[in-house]
Design a protein around this motif. Structure first.
Motif, PDB file in Angstrom:
ATOM      1  N   VAL A  95      33.818  37.934  39.258  1.00 54.56           N
ATOM      2  CA  VAL A  95      34.741  37.293  40.190  1.00 54.56           C
ATOM      3  C   VAL A  95      36.122  37.149  39.549  1.00 54.56           C
ATOM      4  CG1 VAL A  95      35.137  35.292  41.673  1.00 54.56           C
ATOM      5  CG2 VAL A  95      32.790  35.962  41.100  1.00 54.56           C
ATOM      6  N   PHE A  96      37.138  37.722  40.196  1.00 51.11           N
ATOM      7  CA  PHE A  96      38.526  37.420  39.852  1.00 51.11           C
ATOM      8  C   PHE A  96      38.900  36.089  40.510  1.00 51.11           C
ATOM      9  CE2 PHE A  96      39.333  42.134  39.469  1.00 51.11           C
ATOM     10  CZ  PHE A  96      39.890  42.122  38.197  1.00 51.11           C
ATOM     11  N   LEU A 163      41.690  46.940  34.432  1.00 45.11           N
ATOM     12  CA  LEU A 163      40.634  47.431  33.548  1.00 45.11           C
ATOM     13  C   LEU A 163      39.252  46.982  34.016  1.00 45.11           C
ATOM     14  CD1 LEU A 163      42.277  46.709  30.066  1.00 45.11           C
ATOM     15  CD2 LEU A 163      42.176  48.899  31.279  1.00 45.11           C
ATOM     16  N   PHE A 164      39.216  46.048  34.965  1.00 46.66           N
ATOM     17  CA  PHE A 164      37.955  45.477  35.436  1.00 46.66           C
ATOM     18  C   PHE A 164      37.598  46.007  36.823  1.00 46.66           C
ATOM     19  CE2 PHE A 164      39.620  42.397  32.431  1.00 46.66           C
ATOM     20  CZ  PHE A 164      38.499  41.965  31.739  1.00 46.66           C
ATOM     21  N   GLN A 165      36.304  45.946  37.124  1.00 49.58           N
ATOM     22  CA  GLN A 165      35.808  46.143  38.483  1.00 49.58           C
ATOM     23  C   GLN A 165      35.018  44.894  38.848  1.00 49.58           C
ATOM     24  OE1 GLN A 165      36.343  48.580  40.695  1.00 49.58           O
ATOM     25  NE2 GLN A 165      37.674  49.709  39.298  1.00 49.58           N
ATOM     26  N   ALA A 166      35.357  44.282  39.971  1.00 53.69           N
ATOM     27  CA  ALA A 166      34.740  43.008  40.335  1.00 53.69           C
ATOM     28  C   ALA A 166      34.096  43.082  41.713  1.00 53.69           C
ATOM     29  CB  ALA A 166      35.783  41.894  40.309  1.00 53.69           C
ATOM     30  N   HIS A 167      33.113  42.224  41.910  1.00 61.69           N
ATOM     31  CA  HIS A 167      32.521  42.091  43.238  1.00 61.69           C
ATOM     32  C   HIS A 167      33.479  41.360  44.183  1.00 61.69           C
ATOM     33  CE1 HIS A 167      28.962  42.488  40.567  1.00 61.69           C
ATOM     34  NE2 HIS A 167      28.464  43.172  41.578  1.00 61.69           N
ATOM     35  N   HIS A 168      34.164  40.351  43.644  1.00 62.46           N
ATOM     36  CA  HIS A 168      34.968  39.484  44.507  1.00 62.46           C
ATOM     37  C   HIS A 168      36.305  39.139  43.856  1.00 62.46           C
ATOM     38  CE1 HIS A 168      31.296  38.616  46.814  1.00 62.46           C
ATOM     39  NE2 HIS A 168      30.705  38.396  45.655  1.00 62.46           N
ATOM     40  N   THR A 169      37.303  38.936  44.691  1.00 54.13           N
ATOM     41  CA  THR A 169      38.489  38.173  44.310  1.00 54.13           C
ATOM     42  C   THR A 169      38.493  36.899  45.134  1.00 54.13           C
ATOM     43  OG1 THR A 169      39.911  40.002  43.609  1.00 54.13           O
ATOM     44  CG2 THR A 169      41.010  38.050  44.458  1.00 54.13           C
ATOM     45  N   VAL A 170      38.676  35.773  44.455  1.00 58.91           N
ATOM     46  CA  VAL A 170      38.843  34.484  45.130  1.00 58.91           C
ATOM     47  C   VAL A 170      40.291  34.069  44.909  1.00 58.91           C
ATOM     48  CG1 VAL A 170      38.118  32.085  45.285  1.00 58.91           C
ATOM     49  CG2 VAL A 170      36.444  33.867  44.759  1.00 58.91           C
ATOM     50  N   MET A 171      40.992  33.839  46.000  1.00 60.73           N
ATOM     51  CA  MET A 171      42.439  33.693  45.919  1.00 60.73           C
ATOM     52  C   MET A 171      42.920  32.519  46.757  1.00 60.73           C
ATOM     53  SD  MET A 171      45.196  36.696  46.851  1.00 60.73           S
ATOM     54  CE  MET A 171      45.120  36.528  48.642  1.00 60.73           C
ATOM     55  N   THR A 172      43.768  31.708  46.171  1.00 65.42           N
ATOM     56  CA  THR A 172      44.528  30.742  46.947  1.00 65.42           C
ATOM     57  C   THR A 172      45.898  31.345  47.221  1.00 65.42           C
ATOM     58  OG1 THR A 172      45.278  28.440  47.051  1.00 65.42           O
ATOM     59  CG2 THR A 172      45.443  29.551  44.922  1.00 65.42           C
ATOM     60  N   ILE A 173      46.559  30.904  48.265  1.00 67.51           N
ATOM     61  CA  ILE A 173      47.787  31.555  48.722  1.00 67.51           C
ATOM     62  C   ILE A 173      48.916  30.542  48.863  1.00 67.51           C
ATOM     63  CG2 ILE A 173      46.579  33.411  49.910  1.00 67.51           C
ATOM     64  CD1 ILE A 173      47.016  31.820  52.538  1.00 67.51           C
ATOM     65  N   ILE A 197      42.961  42.188  43.840  1.00 65.54           N
ATOM     66  CA  ILE A 197      42.406  42.659  45.112  1.00 65.54           C
ATOM     67  C   ILE A 197      42.034  44.134  45.024  1.00 65.54           C
ATOM     68  CG2 ILE A 197      42.947  43.091  47.543  1.00 65.54           C
ATOM     69  CD1 ILE A 197      44.773  40.576  47.379  1.00 65.54           C
ATOM     70  N   GLU A 198      42.912  44.931  44.398  1.00 63.25           N
ATOM     71  CA  GLU A 198      42.663  46.370  44.276  1.00 63.25           C
ATOM     72  C   GLU A 198      41.382  46.673  43.506  1.00 63.25           C
ATOM     73  OE1 GLU A 198      46.138  47.843  42.374  1.00 63.25           O
ATOM     74  OE2 GLU A 198      47.338  47.918  44.214  1.00 63.25           O
ATOM     75  N   GLN A 199      41.017  45.789  42.576  1.00 63.26           N
ATOM     76  CA  GLN A 199      39.884  46.054  41.691  1.00 63.26           C
ATOM     77  C   GLN A 199      38.602  45.344  42.125  1.00 63.26           C
ATOM     78  OE1 GLN A 199      41.996  48.586  40.331  1.00 63.26           O
ATOM     79  NE2 GLN A 199      40.273  48.353  38.927  1.00 63.26           N
TER      80      GLN A 199
END
Length: 253
Positions: A95-96, A163-173, A197-199
């Motif tokens: 998770v990012f 450099l990473f591949q993730a299942h999820h990005t969790v983001m506040t805006i 998001i791209e990864q």
């Protein structure tokens, strides 16, 4: 009440008020002074609070400047959002998590799950995650350090995120609009979020209702790039229709 729940409530009180007394916490939680003091010692050892005579305050890194102000704004809504969002993620996932007051509340709940890989540009989130009594792996993206928000910023951060591949990005805006999508006020934060998001395979946005129908300077993503959004109140009007048309799963805390 279990110790972890007591300590979470204590931390929420201290963050809302900047400080709290032993007497106040004892009355609020209906526990003895001795129990409060033990919990404060545990929280201080984890770096979450600083003990002072008669009570506790936030450590210096949270107690000054605009970041602490944001921690106090809509705190109750952010806690609800975090409690609702955390169970959406499972053991074994990567998770990012970007920098933000809502995501700092979120990481405390997320760390109840073991076996996660957490990647962040927030030193505060990394510290909370690494202090949790779980076997989660924590990666702090390196770059120029911004003391205002306790985060790393710049092109180095975005490059490392890729450099990473993730299942999820969790983001506040910073803001959301029916036409412009999700936005940030800082170009550095926007660049980092875009790289995350791209990864990743999916994007979850955590947003309290104060962000709805607002405009910020830098676009991060279109609404149709968001897989789900957890919020304290459902948006209305054009934004509600745009999110529905974009296929965003809406979850109210």
């Amino acid at each position: 009440m279990k110790r972890t729940e007591r300590q979470r409530k204590i931390l929420e009180v201290v963050r809302r008020q900047d400080r709290a007394s032993v007497e106040e916490l004892s009355t609020l939680l209906k526990i003895s002074y001795e129990t409060v003091r033990r919990d404060l010692s545990d929280l201080e050892a984890a770096g979450n609070i600083q003990k002072v005579h008669g009570g506790a305050t936030l450590p210096r890194m949270f107690g000054e400047g605009p970041f602490q102000q944001r921690m106090a704004e809509n705190a109750e809504a952010k806690v609800r959002i975090s409690k609702t969002a955390a169970p959406l993620f499972s053991e074994g996932e990567t998770v990012f998590i970007n920098t933000g007051s809502t995501t700092l509340y979120f990481i405390e709940r997320l760390c109840e799950t073991s076996g996660l890989t957490i990647i962040t540009n927030s030193s505060a989130i990394a510290r909370v995650a690494s202090n949790a009594k779980t076997d989660n792996r924590v990666f702090l993206l390196g770059g120029e350090f911004s003391s205002n928000n306790h985060q790393t910023i710049g092109t180095m951060v975005a490059a490392q995120a890729r450099l990473f591949q993730a299942h999820h990005t969790v983001m506040t805006i910073g803001a959301m609009d029916s036409n412009a999508g999700a936005m940030f006020f800082s170009i550095e934060e926007a660049q980092t979020a875009i790289a995350m998001i791209e990864q990743s395979q999916s994007l979850t946005v955590l947003a309290d209702s104060s962000k709805f129908d607002q405009i910020a300077s830098f676009k991060v993503c279109a609404l149709n790039q968001i897989d789900r959004m957890v919020c304290d109140e459902m948006p209305s009007g054009n934004l509600s229709k745009a999110l529905e048309n974009a296929g965003v799963e809406m979850i109210q805390a």
